[in-house]
Structure formats: C-alpha cells, structure tokens
Enzyme design. Sequence first.
Site, mmCIF file in Angstrom:
data_model
loop_
_atom_site.group_PDB
_atom_site.id
_atom_site.type_symbol
_atom_site.label_atom_id
_atom_site.label_comp_id
_atom_site.label_asym_id
_atom_site.label_seq_id
_atom_site.Cartn_x
_atom_site.Cartn_y
_atom_site.Cartn_z
ATOM 1 N N ASN A 174 -41.372 34.377 19.854
ATOM 2 C CA ASN A 174 -42.630 35.015 19.428
ATOM 3 C C ASN A 174 -42.620 35.353 17.939
ATOM 4 O O ASN A 174 -43.552 35.974 17.445
ATOM 5 C CB ASN A 174 -42.964 36.216 20.310
ATOM 6 C CG ASN A 174 -41.999 37.370 20.142
ATOM 7 O OD1 ASN A 174 -41.313 37.495 19.128
ATOM 8 N ND2 ASN A 174 -41.936 38.236 21.139
ATOM 9 N N LEU A 177 -41.665 37.423 15.913
ATOM 10 C CA LEU A 177 -41.654 38.754 15.302
ATOM 11 C C LEU A 177 -40.569 39.638 15.904
ATOM 12 O O LEU A 177 -40.517 39.842 17.116
ATOM 13 C CB LEU A 177 -43.009 39.421 15.481
ATOM 14 C CG LEU A 177 -44.160 38.777 14.719
ATOM 15 C CD1 LEU A 177 -45.489 39.399 15.116
ATOM 16 C CD2 LEU A 177 -43.949 38.909 13.206
ATOM 17 N N GLU A 213 -13.974 37.101 21.846
ATOM 18 C CA GLU A 213 -13.712 38.265 22.690
ATOM 19 C C GLU A 213 -14.984 38.815 23.314
ATOM 20 O O GLU A 213 -14.942 39.413 24.395
ATOM 21 C CB GLU A 213 -13.002 39.354 21.885
ATOM 22 C CG GLU A 213 -11.589 38.976 21.424
ATOM 23 C CD GLU A 213 -11.562 38.089 20.193
ATOM 24 O OE1 GLU A 213 -12.629 37.913 19.557
ATOM 25 O OE2 GLU A 213 -10.482 37.546 19.880
ATOM 26 N N SER A 225 0.772 34.915 24.700
ATOM 27 C CA SER A 225 1.214 36.221 24.211
ATOM 28 C C SER A 225 0.959 37.325 25.233
ATOM 29 O O SER A 225 1.767 38.234 25.392
ATOM 30 C CB SER A 225 0.481 36.585 22.905
ATOM 31 O OG SER A 225 0.889 35.752 21.849
ATOM 32 N N ARG A 249 4.377 44.596 23.012
ATOM 33 C CA ARG A 249 4.976 43.316 22.629
ATOM 34 C C ARG A 249 6.488 43.292 22.888
ATOM 35 O O ARG A 249 6.977 42.368 23.525
ATOM 36 C CB ARG A 249 4.696 43.021 21.153
ATOM 37 C CG ARG A 249 5.358 41.747 20.661
ATOM 38 C CD ARG A 249 5.070 41.484 19.193
ATOM 39 N NE ARG A 249 5.812 40.333 18.734
ATOM 40 C CZ ARG A 249 7.085 40.353 18.355
ATOM 41 N NH1 ARG A 249 7.756 41.494 18.369
ATOM 42 N NH2 ARG A 249 7.692 39.265 17.952
ATOM 43 N N HIS A 251 0.236 43.980 22.728
ATOM 44 C CA HIS A 251 0.554 44.151 21.306
ATOM 45 C C HIS A 251 -0.028 45.460 20.751
ATOM 46 O O HIS A 251 -0.597 45.504 19.662
ATOM 47 C CB HIS A 251 0.065 42.960 20.481
ATOM 48 C CG HIS A 251 0.809 41.693 20.778
ATOM 49 N ND1 HIS A 251 0.706 41.048 21.997
ATOM 50 C CD2 HIS A 251 1.668 40.950 20.046
ATOM 51 C CE1 HIS A 251 1.470 39.973 21.988
ATOM 52 N NE2 HIS A 251 2.074 39.884 20.835
ATOM 53 N N PHE A 288 -7.979 43.411 19.606
ATOM 54 C CA PHE A 288 -9.152 42.553 19.549
ATOM 55 C C PHE A 288 -10.203 42.888 20.598
ATOM 56 O O PHE A 288 -11.306 42.340 20.563
ATOM 57 C CB PHE A 288 -8.743 41.083 19.580
ATOM 58 C CG PHE A 288 -7.810 40.718 18.456
ATOM 59 C CD1 PHE A 288 -7.986 41.273 17.191
ATOM 60 C CD2 PHE A 288 -6.729 39.869 18.643
ATOM 61 C CE1 PHE A 288 -7.122 40.981 16.143
ATOM 62 C CE2 PHE A 288 -5.866 39.557 17.604
ATOM 63 C CZ PHE A 288 -6.057 40.111 16.348
#
Lengths: 616, 616
Positions: free
Chosen positions: A177, A179, A356, A335, A463, A405, A381
């Site tokens: 539209n 807008l 993510e 990891s 980790r 981690h 993350f």
Amino acid sequence: MNNVELWRELGQQFRVDSIRTAAAAKSGHPTSGMSAADLMAVLVAKYLRYDFDRPDDPRNDKLVFSKGHASTLLYAIFRAVGAIDDEELLTYRQHGSRLEGHPTPVIPWVDVATGSLGQGLPIGVGMALGAKRLERGPTRVWVLHGDSEMAEGSVWEAFEHAAHYELDNLTAVLDVNRLGQRGETMVGWKTDVYVKRAEAFGWHAIEIDGHDVEAIDRAYAEALETSGRPTVVVARTLKGKGVAAVENKPGFHGKALDDPEAAIAELGGKRDLQIDVAKPSGDPPAQPTGAKPVQLPTWQIGEEVATRLAYGEALTAMGAADGWVVALDGEVSNSTYAEIFAKAHPERYFEMFIAEQQLVAAAVGLQTRGWKPFASTFAAFFSRAYDFIRMAAISQANLRLSGSHAGVSIGEDGPSQMALEDIAALRAVHGSTVLHPCDANQTARLVQAMAAREGISYLRTLRPATPVLYGPDEDFPIGGSKVPRSSDDDEVAIVGAGITVHEALKAADALADEGISARVIDLYSIKPLDAETLRDAAEVTGGRIVTVEDHWAEGGLGEAVLAAFAEAEERPRVKVLAVTGMPHSGKPAELLAAAGIDADHIAQAARELVSAGVRA
Amino acid sequence: MNNVELWRELGQQFRVDSIRTAAAAKSGHPTSGMSAADLMAVLVAKYLRYDFDRPDDPRNDKLVFSKGHASTLLYAIFRAVGAIDDEELLTYRQHGSRLEGHPTPVIPWVDVATGSLGQGLPIGVGMALGAKRLERGPTRVWVLHGDSEMAEGSVWEAFEHAAHYELDNLTAVLDVNRLGQRGETMVGWKTDVYVKRAEAFGWHAIEIDGHDVEAIDRAYAEALETSGRPTVVVARTLKGKGVAAVENKPGFHGKALDDPEAAIAELGGKRDLQIDVAKPSGDPPAQPTGAKPVQLPTWQIGEEVATRLAYGEALTAMGAADGWVVALDGEVSNSTYAEIFAKAHPERYFEMFIAEQQLVAAAVGLQTRGWKPFASTFAAFFSRAYDFIRMAAISQANLRLSGSHAGVSIGEDGPSQMALEDIAALRAVHGSTVLHPCDANQTARLVQAMAAREGISYLRTLRPATPVLYGPDEDFPIGGSKVPRSSDDDEVAIVGAGITVHEALKAADALADEGISARVIDLYSIKPLDAETLRDAAEVTGGRIVTVEDHWAEGGLGEAVLAAFAEAEERPRVKVLAVTGMPHSGKPAELLAAAGIDADHIAQAARELVSAGVRA
C-alpha cells in the site's frame, strides 16, 4: 451472488468492520486493514482450510498476520466466519477483551503474537517447515505481510530459508500500500522491485492489483500449483481503499477515521455476510510416538566435560525418547554440540545458518504444533534475536534456548563472543526460566527438565571443560540449588553458577586453610531461584553472602539473589562479584582473574565480609 | 617487482602471517584470512587511502573487517604497512595484547569491533552516509565481508539502505569461500546468486575470481568509477587457499594449522614486504561550527506534556546549538517526535525506516567520525538491535538512544508495543547510562546531558502526556535524583521513575490523608544512580522503601536500588512493585492498576511496610 461478487462484498464488509471497530475503540489502524481487505476476502472465502471449532486440528492451514496492526481486518474475518459475534467485535482494544490492539494467542485462532514487524514470515517459515518436513500434512501457511516491514532484515532471513528448504506450502501475501506510518516506503509502488528481490532469493513471485479479486484468485491458485519453492503475491493496493477522505493519503496511519458514519456509507453500509470456511480434509498427519524412558548420558565425578557437550549428548538422548523433540542451530552446531543430535536424528534437525532471528522464529513456529524445539547458538548471539524472544513470551510459546560460550571463560576469542548480558536479558522475559549448570550431569538433567517445561527456558553453557561435581543420580529440579560445601559453622556463603561454582570451591578451600568455613551454593536455577536455601545460608552465616558470576553485575545472578531477600526480615550483606571492565582476549584463568571473579577475588571478598562484622 | 607480482607476493605474505600468528596463539581463523588475502593485497597496495600515523584524519578511507574472525589477515596488513612490527604480530590473542581474537578499537586503526557477524556492512553504511552527506569528504568505505554472514538479515537492511542513499562511496568485498564454520553456506559458490540479489537491492555487482589480482584490480577500479550506487565485488575464493592440507576443505574453521612450518614452506616462506599505503589528499572536509549556547525548550509547572515530545523539541534545540548532533529514526518519527528535528535540520536527519539494526548500526558508523547521533524508535524495538548495542559498547561507541512508548502506560496498542525489559537490557550494557524522565523539563536537560556523554546512553520516554513537575531552571545531573516530596518525619520512601513518579505522588497524597508521611524519590537516572539520596531515605524511614516501575521486576529499577544497598551497613526492606502478568490492551490507568503499579498499589505497599515494623 457469484464468487466474484461475494469476494467484492466481503472485502467491503471487512473495510466497514475495520472502520467500525476502530471507531468504537477510538484507535487502531483501519486504513492498514482496508488495503488488504480484498486479499483476505478471496483467501477466506475460497482458499483457507480451517476448522474454527478445532483450532488445534493439525490439518488446519495457518494464517499469520505479520502486519499485526491490521488487527481490525483479522477480527472482521473472525466475525465473517462466525467465530465471534458483532457485539464482541466492538469490544476491540477494551480492557478485558481478547481482541487486543495487535493479535495475541489469547484468541484461540491466533497462533503467535505479532505487532513487532518482520516477525510473521520467519515464524511462518517455522510453521511451514514443520508441516512439510515433520507433520507431512496438508497445512498451508499464509502470511499477510506489510510492505513497510520488508525493510526488516529478518524478512530476508525468512526469504532465504524458505527457499532453501523448498517450502512450497508457504505463501506470503504482500500488501504493497506504499505508505508506512510516517511516509512512503523506500520502494513505494515499484512492485517489480519486490518481484526481483523475491526471485533472487529463490521464490516464485506474482505481481497483481490487490483490489482485483479475480487476479487475487488466479494468484492464489498459481501459488497452490507451484512446487519446490514458496510463492509471494506482490499486490499493489491502496491504503484506506474505498474511502476518499483517507485513500492513499499519508497522515492516516494508526487512527480511527474522523467520520466513520460517512465512510461506512461510502462503502455501501454495514454488511453481515457469513462465510463457511472450508474445513481441512484427509487423514490427520501421523504424530510422533509417545515418550519412551529417557536414557540420559552420565559422567563420573571428577571427569572433565564441557557443559555444552553435555547439552548435545543429553539433547540427543531426549530426542531418542521423545519424538516431539527437535533441534535447530545457527551454523555453530560443532561448537554448541547440537551436531550430535543432528547426526542421530537428522530428520528432526534444522540448520538455520547464521541467522539468529530466523533460528528463534522457526522454533516459535514449530512449537505452535506441539513440537518441542531446542534452539542453540553462542549465548552472546541470542542478543540478535532478543525481540523475537520478547515476542515469543507474548505468543505464549514453549521454547527452549541453549546458549554456549558464556562469559569470559571462553578465553581467546575476545568480548564479541562472550555473553555477559544474557542472564539479565533472559530473566527479563515474562515467565522465563534461566538455568546455568556447572557440570555435565546437572546439564543433562536440566535439559530433560526443559523438555517438559512450559514457557521460555534458557540454558547457559560453558566452552571449557569443567570437572563433574555431582553423581549421575542426583536430582536438579528447576527452582532448586545444590550446596556442595556446607557446615553449621559456616561464616560466609558463596553463591555462584556455572564456571564460578568451581572458582567458589577453590576459594572455599583457600578460606578453610585460613580457618574460615565457607558455604558454597550452586544456584544453577537462576530463575526461578531457591530462596529457602539462600535464607538458610544467610541465617547460618549471620548474613554474609558473596555472589559471583561470569556476567555483568546488572540484572545478573547477584541481583537475583538480592531480589530474593528484598522484603525479608533479615537481609544479608551481599558482595556482588561480577565482570568489571571490558574483557579482552586471553586465557580463561587470566580473564577470570582480570574480571575479578576468580577464586582469589572470591576468597578476598569473603574475608572482607567475615572481618567486617561479628556474626549475628 | 611489478604491481601484479607485488600483489601476489603480498597476498602470500598475508597468508604466511595468518598462519604464523595463529600458530603462535594456537588458535584463530587462519583459513578465513587466507581466502581474502589477495583481495586485501590489491586493496592496501593500490586503492586504500589511509594515513596510519593519523587514524583520525577525516579524509582517511575506512576499512571494516565485517568477518572479524579474519583478524589474522588484518594484523598481517598492519605489519605490512608498518603499523606494527613482527614481534607484536606474534602477541596475537595473548592477554594484554591489543591484537585480540576479533578486532576492537583498542587498536587505533580499528574503528569498530566486529566478530558478531553481519554488523560490518550496516555500520559501513553509517560511515559512508556520514562521509557523503555530512563530511562530503573523499572517504571511501571498504567492507571485507564473509559469505556465511550474508545469511544475517542485517546485511540486507544495509544493502537496501546503501542503495536508497546512493552510497557510491561504499564498496563491499564479498569473500565467497563457500565454507562456514560447520559446512557449506546455503549459496555455496553460486556467485551469480549474490550478484542477482545485490542488483535487486540496487547495487552494482562485479563477479570475479578472488585470487586473480588483475581481476581484483579491475573490479576496484570499476567500483571507484561507479556513481549513484554502491558496489559489491563478489569474489569466488578458496578457504585456506595455497595450503593443500586445508584448502577448500571443511573442518578447518577456527583452528591453527596442524603443521604451520610445512604450510609456510608451501607458500614460499616468510616475507617482509613493506607497503607504503597512499595517504589521503586534498583539503580536509569542512567541520560543523562549534557549539553555540543551547536554548532548550521550557515548560511551565502543571502543563501536560509527553516526555517523548520534550525529547523531540530538546533534540531540535541541541541540533541548533551543536552542528555535530544528528538524528536517526526507525520510521516512527511522528511518534518519537524525532520529526521535529527532521524538519528543523533536514540535512542532519536520516530516515532508517523499519530496520532497527541498521538504525543503531548507522549511528555507530556515524560516531566514528565524531558525529553525535541520537537514534530513536519505540523502546520495545531497540530489542531488535540488542546485539548491535552490545557490540557498540565493545566498539567504545558514543551513542544516544531514545526509546519512546515505554511500559503499560501506552495503553491500547497492547504488549507487543510495550517496552518492559528495556531497563534490564540497557543496564546490562557495559558503561551504559540509563535515564527515565517523568516530565518535560527534566527530559530536555537529560537530552542535553546525553549530547555531552561518552558511552552508550539510553533515554526512556512515555507515550502519554504527564504533568510538568519541575521548573525549567532545575538541574538534573546524570547520576542524580529528585525528591519532590519529603519531610523529616517520613516513614516510608517511594522510589519511581517516569510514569510511576506521578503515581507515587498520588499515593503519597493518599497516605498523607491517613497520617503516613511518605517521601517520593524520582530516580530519573537509573544508571548511574544516586545512592546517597537512597541511603538518606533509608535512614530517615527506618529502612522502608517501595520501588515502583513500569517494567518487569527483573533487572529493573527495583533491582538497581537493591544493588545500591547490597553491601551497606543498613539494608532497607524494599518492596519491589513491577509489572506482574502479561499486560493486554486497555486504557493506561486500567493497565497501571492491573499491573499492580498504580497509586493504590503503591499506597498499599507503603502501608504494609509501615505497619510491619517499628521505626528504627
């Protein structure tokens, strides 16, 4: 009335109802509903397969209003299909009404909350992925999408993933539209630009006039016939279509119309068309077999195991026991160790690559059908998807997140990879559960508990390898804690979680050599937390507590402990040890020391508390 | 050595140095540096304009390593250009070295931290926007970009905005080595797909072999000649190029090579080429005129003004006084009132549309040249950019964020639009400042203070109009507070901020009618906070404090107050009132009541504290 006439009339009814609801509420976004009215009219009258009496039927289609502010249109649909009556329609936005300003799952026919733009399509990708790859049922996912929200990057994550997974059961209806809230979009009505972008991302794209119901009909038919890729219907529309005072004019976003009576008259008056939405047909899709006994992995006390590895192994065991468990990861499965699950249960693993927002959104979409998604990436993350996690709580989603981690203990990779705000961020999600285990057996049990947990649960893993402290038969209930070191003579209590439990034990050893008896509390469940064990510790020690966390002080474990005592009769003195100063690269031990959270700093804080005052 | 030979040799030197640094650190991502070595060799030897002795020269080019894990390559460049010596190069990733695992501005030639993927290009858009539209200098922005990170939606926000703003001074160098951390990307080596996507987003795209230095040379020349749009060089490369043991093989991401000596020999041994990078030339760009006296807007006590409106007016006044002040907004400037600034100072206003990651990233990019960006959107939607804010702290950015529509007091729009976690999230950003004014004059003074503030400062404003409590001449220092109601007989203190200050005053009135004297503290500066005023209140009241916030309890104002007393000799009893239960649509007063944070709930909490115990 033939089909075409019906669709046109239904579109007008949706417009009139959008104006009526907003007028009753004196707020809302009627012009945003009016642009998409014809698109939705053809959809509900001919294409949608949905049993409004059985919203949980796994054969139902899914309809997601990514442009959640067009809620007046959605509620107008609900009236037209007989799900709500006219009286309820006019409760829009009133306190106590389920017809909120933006749709939420308070309404049984709404799967997920929208209103933060650019989330509907990535969530739709999750729904379509589940329908195609897990349920293998007839479900088609329809997403009504605004053009302003095409500027959100999350939308392009969805475009890429939908094509990658060949989701031909997903159709995006793009309401161009032109807008936005305060002016024109970057693309305006250059619908060919959207077509080119969609095609470059691997979609089938169909450009139409979004007020030509026959063109809409043809487009949806074409979408249904398209295999191997998703389809976007790029529909040029007019915001506020049909009412001259507002049609295609800026300045009328998010406002009830000034003269609703005149506008309704201009549209031909109120209508009361009722639509029988076609119900889904065929056999229900096969469901996964029910839960089998879980064979969790176990480790021996003293072994050195990273909790992230324990996560991967425990999740794999959960996957073997419960066919509803699925896993997703953001291109770091080697990891987070989600790769162990991926190898064991490849049909229930979805690679979400470095995206993510799509990672979390896919999990939200999957859980609407009862799947139990575990989504993993580096803990840092998940901050990329924080808006999606926030919205997932409003969606009443049952979501399991695993962030590896955490903290400075990761070492050389440096601060960009260290989650130091995740406890604060995840605690501040409504109804969330925040878990931070320190050993492998504890991790495994918490993964099992998460699978059964409602709401958003978050597991924070490490980790480096850490020694196993607890035997495989110990229980670790959510809301509980462990006290690996205690006596009746304790003069101070040290409360940690994750890596800092190990530092706390070292500190307790050092203090014992000096004749100071220190209790160590492993607060693996940070939210909810075990207030009783904390109170006991405060009482025994005369109110001397050190908290220590591999996280910033704000909103973390220390503040959670303080909050537990806020109103208590006796409020301990608490030394909050947390990361101070921006960390850099280095070895884990160097970084724990530099951050002020290693055994030496803990012992020093404990000494200061003990020497500061006589025991109560 | 002719140019071509030099470039090839330099590329080999970069590879050798990537291997050497990672070998010394026993970690790092040498294979990710090796794929881009030739691309960077031609860039630094011929195209880059940069004075390494004067990194702040506003004529310098900008070089951003969006693939921050390729830091070995960046540091190899620094050695080749003479910025660091070989000895320092080999300190890579050691504690105390500025050569961290991912680059940060601890290094003078690094403008922003990278390592969270997909951030370099949106930040580069901010830099290029500043160079083109504000500085109007010769700066060209070069972004080395990975292919895995093309899956991040933020990258497509950058593509769209860069084209919209015709940033022909921006060049992205896309290193398509095909391999991510755990496997192939969705696109692989289909470089034509990247070309199509880039072109659909309005960019000029050039497809090359990323190891053909002559092709690289031609591509950069073509980028320089391209006007009106940005250029992406889509370069097909080999991860680990030049070393057979790792070249184009999965499983070698983020690891030092097993046999670095053999690899270095295979590449022809260590080299010591030194490159004189061309310095920028021409006159320095004109700088904005220095600060003039600020004429802040003022309001009379008792007027009803929304703090978001005061933000817009105050920001506009700051813009008039200080030519360095710029504003950006995420397509809601008529809600945040950034539109007032946009009308007054159009040349210093940038519309970022509905793309909050790009909104924050552009501000980060702009501030690298000393601009003072204020970025605004709904407070809830900064959650979309939380990873960018987290990284901005590592970037040592001076950033001002203004989030409007905080909390349930927004009313009918519902929970998706209500920020209820923003205080927690923003407190947990390193070095941040968190401000939450309750009236217009206070807001204006805080906006002024933010302009002079280092680090990341966050202003939380309200949708509804609130009465002006303070005269225009009052001071509101960051770290301070106001006490609008107090006496020596106060039996309880109520601590609020924003909307809850007004509720607290109403509660104090009600309590006064019952003979209970209540102190009211306006904690407009939540971080840093005024511990002394809180301690005074605790002392006077005998340790009875009610905190009240339009926010979840976790990580909010209440916990900030608790943290201020954690180690104090006397620790008050604190009743923390915060939003309980998921809010719905409704009128602000209804929602404040339902959340348990209106005057009635405050008064009741105060009564309970007062009746619970005898004053100390």
